[in-house]
Design an enzyme around this catalytic site. Sequence first.
Site, PDB file in Angstrom:
ATOM      1  N   ASN A 318     132.588  30.451  -3.229  1.00  0.00           N
ATOM      2  CA  ASN A 318     131.144  30.703  -3.215  1.00  0.00           C
ATOM      3  C   ASN A 318     130.711  31.189  -1.829  1.00  0.00           C
ATOM      4  OD1 ASN A 318     128.588  30.918  -4.238  1.00  0.00           O
ATOM      5  ND2 ASN A 318     128.352  28.755  -4.765  1.00  0.00           N
ATOM      6  N   HIS A 349     121.862  22.744  -5.466  1.00  0.00           N
ATOM      7  CA  HIS A 349     122.573  22.724  -6.748  1.00  0.00           C
ATOM      8  C   HIS A 349     121.805  21.951  -7.814  1.00  0.00           C
ATOM      9  CE1 HIS A 349     126.185  24.139  -4.546  1.00  0.00           C
ATOM     10  NE2 HIS A 349     126.565  24.562  -5.724  1.00  0.00           N
TER      11      HIS A 349
END
Length: 463
Positions: A318, A349
């Site tokens: 990521n 998140h």
Amino acid sequence: QINFVACQLFALLAAFWFRIYLSPSHASSAVRHAFATLFGIYFAVFCFGWYSIHLFVLVMMNYGIMNMASIPNIHRYSFVVAMGYLTLCHISRIYIFHYGILTTDFSGPLMIITQKITTLACQLHDGIGRQAEELSAEQNRLAVKSRPSLLEYLSYLLNFMSIIAGPCSNYKDYIAFIEGRHVHMKLLEVNWKQKGYDRLPDPSPTGAVMYKLCITLVSLILFLTLTKNFPMAYIIDNEFLDKTPFLSRLGYLYVVTQAAKPKYYFAWTLADAVNNAAGYGFSGVDERGTFRWDLLSNLNIWNIETATSFKMYIENWNIQTAAWLKRVCYDRAPWYPTALTFILSALWHGIYPGYYFTFLTGILITLAARAIRNNCRHYFLSSVPLKMAYDVVTWAVTQLAVCYTVAPFVMLAVEPTIKFYKSVYFHMHILSILVLLLLPIRPQTHSVRRSQNQAMLNSIKSK
């Protein structure tokens, strides 16, 4: 999931068309901005229905902040509003999805838009509200000197290439792409006359796109064959725990973690290919003279699978989110940058407890791994066999540490997380705490990092 794949495949075709028929030589910047924005809005509505209103509300709220807030506070207000709205939506997901992920889950695009909003706000603050000598070399290069127009703002945040799966890119890079300066900016860094070229070459992304589509296909096959056959939930199955020895459980943990990766490889590589197909993502030329199209790449699979440190693994997983965390948090945090960055990552998140178990555990393991590396690595550099042995051991430990850390991220809830950690005796937590207690830590302070960044900027200015 079907809507997601259909939109991304259609976006891939639209991207090729966009590059060929709406290239900067055939269409104005305004036309390219408008096309990218309208198609992005259409994809959002097609995928998420009325849930897509959340994307548009957040975008317009922050456009108002960008135009009305004072420059010294623009990045703070934008950050609070964007992260606050995202967090409220994450909370609503608890009641809507009940720890599941449905096709109407709009949080993914909202997370990408939050990254872009805060990135632009920080870079606008750097460009207008700070002096050049206060900035690092990277901050100085990416600083935005004027507020964008509404069309530019909407295009950057809602363009069809990145609205579904990202990645987040820098505003100046995106505007340079729309205006047709993106590739030449990178090529001008190379002396092409010495390489036998009379003029700047015109690199095509087709080869990079085909290569990434092959990775996407393989990832899809692995996802369909492995992921469902090796569920993460099995590692806390009572029968499995009773009959399986500790080392075998660790081995199976590695297998199920590997089986969970292909869906991320698929989504991120396909998103990268879509941007490349539109002509966006050129990053320059490597030492062998090969054109590189990895400016927006979100992962380096080889480096992930061969990582010999927790840091190396994180840096190649990521990638664009890690870059965002660095630019909006780590480089700007007045104290405890590592801890604050992990906490922001968890909050971004979502609010599932498993995320916080993962990121808090990640802080502990990162600090322990850093201490071991700083205190021990130099003893293994004196010979090739010692270095190879060190790499093999650190690879195995790193892979197991990552598996141990990310398991709660997949399980989400408190009960299965605690059950899992009990089943493996909290061994990584205990070992990390012992390392931090026994080995001296030589942290790099924020002021030292800033001094190094300033020295680099001064060096660049002197050249």
